[in-house]
Design a protein around this motif. Structure first.
Motif, PDB file in Angstrom:
ATOM      1  N   LYS A 199      40.779  52.433  33.404  1.00 54.02           N
ATOM      2  CA  LYS A 199      40.921  51.321  34.347  1.00 54.02           C
ATOM      3  C   LYS A 199      40.084  51.535  35.602  1.00 54.02           C
ATOM      4  CE  LYS A 199      45.546  49.567  33.360  1.00 54.02           C
ATOM      5  NZ  LYS A 199      46.925  49.449  33.868  1.00 54.02           N
ATOM      6  N   GLU A 200      39.984  52.792  36.063  1.00 57.64           N
ATOM      7  CA  GLU A 200      39.276  53.107  37.302  1.00 57.64           C
ATOM      8  C   GLU A 200      37.766  53.270  37.114  1.00 57.64           C
ATOM      9  OE1 GLU A 200      41.223  56.571  38.845  1.00 57.64           O
ATOM     10  OE2 GLU A 200      43.165  55.568  38.927  1.00 57.64           O
ATOM     11  N   SER A 201      37.299  53.180  35.889  1.00 58.03           N
ATOM     12  CA  SER A 201      35.876  53.406  35.603  1.00 58.03           C
ATOM     13  C   SER A 201      35.123  52.096  35.445  1.00 58.03           C
ATOM     14  CB  SER A 201      35.738  54.228  34.318  1.00 58.03           C
ATOM     15  OG  SER A 201      36.359  55.479  34.474  1.00 58.03           O
ATOM     16  N   ASP A 202      33.844  52.113  35.818  1.00 61.09           N
ATOM     17  CA  ASP A 202      32.970  50.956  35.621  1.00 61.09           C
ATOM     18  C   ASP A 202      32.303  51.020  34.254  1.00 61.09           C
ATOM     19  OD1 ASP A 202      33.445  49.900  38.220  1.00 61.09           O
ATOM     20  OD2 ASP A 202      32.028  51.358  39.029  1.00 61.09           O
ATOM     21  N   VAL A 203      31.917  52.228  33.855  1.00 61.38           N
ATOM     22  CA  VAL A 203      31.258  52.451  32.571  1.00 61.38           C
ATOM     23  C   VAL A 203      32.049  53.510  31.826  1.00 61.38           C
ATOM     24  CG1 VAL A 203      29.128  53.182  31.418  1.00 61.38           C
ATOM     25  CG2 VAL A 203      28.999  51.922  33.580  1.00 61.38           C
ATOM     26  N   CYS A 204      32.376  53.221  30.582  1.00 62.26           N
ATOM     27  CA  CYS A 204      33.104  54.169  29.736  1.00 62.26           C
ATOM     28  C   CYS A 204      32.214  54.540  28.564  1.00 62.26           C
ATOM     29  CB  CYS A 204      34.396  53.554  29.216  1.00 62.26           C
ATOM     30  SG  CYS A 204      35.509  53.042  30.528  1.00 62.26           S
ATOM     31  N   ILE A 205      31.916  55.812  28.459  1.00 61.43           N
ATOM     32  CA  ILE A 205      31.067  56.289  27.376  1.00 61.43           C
ATOM     33  C   ILE A 205      31.957  57.010  26.382  1.00 61.43           C
ATOM     34  CG2 ILE A 205      29.148  57.785  26.735  1.00 61.43           C
ATOM     35  CD1 ILE A 205      28.163  57.383  29.677  1.00 61.43           C
TER      36      ILE A 205
END
Length: 116
Positions: A54-60
Motif C-alpha cells: 500500500k505504501e509503495s508506488d512501484v512493486c517489483i
C-alpha cells in the motif's frame, strides 16, 4: 533492493520483502553482491505485508504470482528471473547482473539523475 539502494541512493526509498522468505539471505547472493562491492550480509529476509505494498508506488515481483497483494493505482513489474535458491555463486552472478540492468532501467524512469 541492494542494487536499487546502491545505484539510486536517497532518490528512492526501498523496501524489500518476500511472499515466502527464507530464514536468511542466500549465501551465494551475499557472495555475488560482495564481488561488486555491496555488502548484504547483515540483511534479514522479511515477510511481504499488505501495508508495504500500500505504501509503495512501484512493486517489483520476481515470481510472486498470485500470492502478492494487488491494489489499484500501483505500478507492478513482474521480473521473470531464475530462482537463486540452492544455487552456487556461479549461477547467481548472471542473475545479479540481470537485476542490475533492470534496476538501471527503472532508475532512469522513476529517479533519474538531477540535471546539472
Amino acid at each position: 533492493a541492494a542494487w536499487l539502494t546502491h545505484l539510486a541512493g536517497d532518490r528512492v526509498e526501498v523496501r524489500s520483502a518476500g511472499s515466502n522468505p527464507g530464514a536468511h539471505v542466500n549465501p551465494a547472493a551475499v557472495e555475488a553482491m560482495a564481488e561488486v562491492g555491496i555488502d548484504i550480509s547483515a540483511e534479514v529476509p522479511k515477510m511481504l505485508t499488505v501495508d508495504a505494498v500500500k505504501e509503495s508506488d512501484v512493486c517489483i515481483t520476481m515470481g510472486c504470482g498470485d500470492t502478492c497483494p494487488v491494489f489499484p493505482g500501483k505500478r507492478y513489474l513482474d521480473w521473470q528471473l531464475e530462482d537463486p535458491a540452492g544455487q552456487g555463486v556461479e549461477a547467481v552472478r548472471p542473475i545479479r547482473d540481470e537485476i542490475k540492468v533492470l534496476i538501471e532501467g527503472l532508475i532512469k524512469e522513476i529517479a533519474p539523475e538531477p540535471q546539472a
